[in-house]
Design an enzyme around this catalytic site. Structure first.
Site, mmCIF file in Angstrom:
data_model
loop_
_atom_site.group_PDB
_atom_site.id
_atom_site.type_symbol
_atom_site.label_atom_id
_atom_site.label_comp_id
_atom_site.label_asym_id
_atom_site.label_seq_id
_atom_site.Cartn_x
_atom_site.Cartn_y
_atom_site.Cartn_z
ATOM 1 C CE LYS A 44 -2.664 0.058 3.594
ATOM 2 N NZ LYS A 44 -2.290 -1.138 4.345
ATOM 3 N NE ARG A 63 -4.433 -0.559 10.484
ATOM 4 C CZ ARG A 63 -3.377 0.119 10.059
ATOM 5 N NH1 ARG A 63 -3.477 1.406 9.824
ATOM 6 N NH2 ARG A 63 -2.233 -0.486 9.855
ATOM 7 N NE ARG A 122 6.804 -2.615 5.560
ATOM 8 C CZ ARG A 122 5.498 -2.391 5.669
ATOM 9 N NH1 ARG A 122 4.802 -2.068 4.616
ATOM 10 N NH2 ARG A 122 4.911 -2.492 6.840
ATOM 11 N NE ARG A 179 6.452 0.085 9.873
ATOM 12 C CZ ARG A 179 5.340 0.184 9.133
ATOM 13 N NH1 ARG A 179 5.348 0.907 8.037
ATOM 14 N NH2 ARG A 179 4.238 -0.430 9.483
ATOM 15 N NE ARG A 229 1.570 -4.185 11.334
ATOM 16 C CZ ARG A 229 2.416 -3.880 10.344
ATOM 17 N NH1 ARG A 229 3.576 -4.463 10.269
ATOM 18 N NH2 ARG A 229 2.078 -3.011 9.437
HETATM 19 P P1 AMP Z 1 0.613 1.403 9.404
HETATM 20 O O1 AMP Z 1 1.854 2.147 9.053
HETATM 21 O O2 AMP Z 1 -0.595 1.906 8.697
HETATM 22 O O3 AMP Z 1 0.799 -0.092 9.267
HETATM 23 O O4 AMP Z 1 0.330 1.688 10.963
HETATM 24 C C1 AMP Z 1 1.254 1.338 11.963
HETATM 25 C C2 AMP Z 1 0.550 1.183 13.287
HETATM 26 O O5 AMP Z 1 -0.100 2.438 13.669
HETATM 27 C C3 AMP Z 1 -0.569 0.160 13.296
HETATM 28 O O6 AMP Z 1 -0.092 -1.153 13.514
HETATM 29 C C4 AMP Z 1 -1.448 0.667 14.448
HETATM 30 O O7 AMP Z 1 -0.872 0.324 15.706
HETATM 31 C C5 AMP Z 1 -1.352 2.178 14.289
HETATM 32 N N1 AMP Z 1 -2.427 2.694 13.402
HETATM 33 C C6 AMP Z 1 -2.247 3.410 12.269
HETATM 34 N N2 AMP Z 1 -3.418 3.732 11.711
HETATM 35 C C7 AMP Z 1 -4.385 3.195 12.506
HETATM 36 C C8 AMP Z 1 -5.804 3.160 12.456
HETATM 37 N N3 AMP Z 1 -6.488 3.740 11.439
HETATM 38 N N4 AMP Z 1 -6.477 2.518 13.446
HETATM 39 C C9 AMP Z 1 -5.823 1.931 14.463
HETATM 40 N N5 AMP Z 1 -4.473 1.905 14.557
HETATM 41 C C10 AMP Z 1 -3.742 2.533 13.596
#
Ligand code: AMP
Length: 274
Positions: A64, A141, A180, A213, A224
């Site tokens: 994404k 989400r 990654r 990360r 996740r």
């Molecule tokens: P991402 O980079 O989108 O994978 O987000 C990294 C982490 O941020 C996720 O694993 C969640 O802990 C938190 N996070 C980001 N966006 C959201 C969201 N819309 N709802 C809940 N947690 C989020």
């Protein structure tokens, strides 16, 4: 957009891409998104005849982030990632108690609560009404976040053009995630084999060091993926019911997936006309 507008937009885009003109200026700091409140971006987006307002969906590791980057360059929209906001906030010396609990959830590989995420996006809702359009990545989400987003969009007087849902088999997702690497400074994303930097461990764009990360480590990945299945899958149904979902197969080179995404958007525009 009707097909005539689409063709005009597409030819401008292709010309612009060839000349490297289309897309947000690489130096735009997206301050309004990262800081929220009254913060103003370093580059004001151009008002466009056709501004795209999109959401990207897909499990972790489906690519994404890379598609968001490519789509933003092609369409001139801003990349709005909630994960990036949380990662940037994790550098703060004295985060508020609410932010601290959000960051704790993130480090455990769990989702941050809907209430906290929606409040965080609400504080940045000017970005949703921006004349340059937007591309949301990582938000919404859950169905409850999607409903909150629909309310925020109504308040901004805009609507979503499409929700692009990227799909890929699980073994390929695991391979992508474990390789990654992310720039510790500018957050650019690489892959040790599929998209390596010119110099190992160093970001091509800003020379920052590349890190894995915390939430890309195997123990976090499992949590996740489970969280994704339980909370995020119903989103596809939510957007399908309202006719906004566009499924895109996410295998192949990033540029091929981009072309597929643009073709899907075009097909949708054509369908909307008939
Ligand atoms: P991402 O980079 O989108 O994978 O987000 C990294 C982490 O941020 C996720 O694993 C969640 O802990 C938190 N996070 C980001 N966006 C959201 C969201 N819309 N709802 C809940 N947690 C989020």
């Amino acid at each position: 957009m009707d097909i005539v507008e689409w063709s005009r937009w597409e030819s401008e885009t292709v010309r612009g891409r060839a000349k490297g003109e289309i897309g947000m200026d690489a130096t735009n700091d997206r301050a309004a998104w990262f800081q929220g409140g009254e913060a103003v971006c370093s580059v004001t987006p151009e008002a466009r005849s056709r501004a795209f307002r999109l959401v990207l969906l897909g499990p972790p590791g489906v690519g994404k982030g890379t598609q968001a980057e490519l789509l933003c360059k092609s369409l001139g929209t801003c990349h709005l990632s909630t994960g990036d906001v949380f990662r940037a906030a994790s550098c703060q010396h004295d985060p508020s108690p609410a932010l601290r609990s959000a960051l704790d959830a993130m480090r455990r590989g769990e989702l941050v609560s809907d209430g906290l995420v929606v409040t965080m996006v609400e504080e940045r809702s000017g970005c949703l009404g921006c004349c340059g359009g937007f591309l949301l990545d990582g938000f919404p989400r859950t169905v409850s976040q999607a409903e909150a987003l629909d309310d925020l969009l109504v308040r901004q007087g805009v609507s979503l053009d499409a929700v692009l849902s990227y799909e890929l088999p699980l073994p390929e997702i695991v391979d992508r995630l474990s390789g990654r690497r992310t720039c510790s400074k500018c957050k650019a994303v690489y892959h040790v084999t599929a998209r390596p930097p010119h110099k190992e461990g160093i970001c091509d764009l800003c020379a920052g060091s590349l890190i894995q990360r915390e939430d890309d480590r195997p123990e976090s990945i499992r949590v996740r993926m489970q969280a994704y299945e339980e909370s995020t899958r119903p989103l596809a149904d939510y957007y399908e019911r309202s006719g906004r979902l566009v499924a895109v197969t996410a295998d192949g080179a990033p540029e091929d997936i981009l072309e597929r995404s643009l073709r899907e958007l075009q097909a949708r525009a054509t369908l909307a006309r008939h």
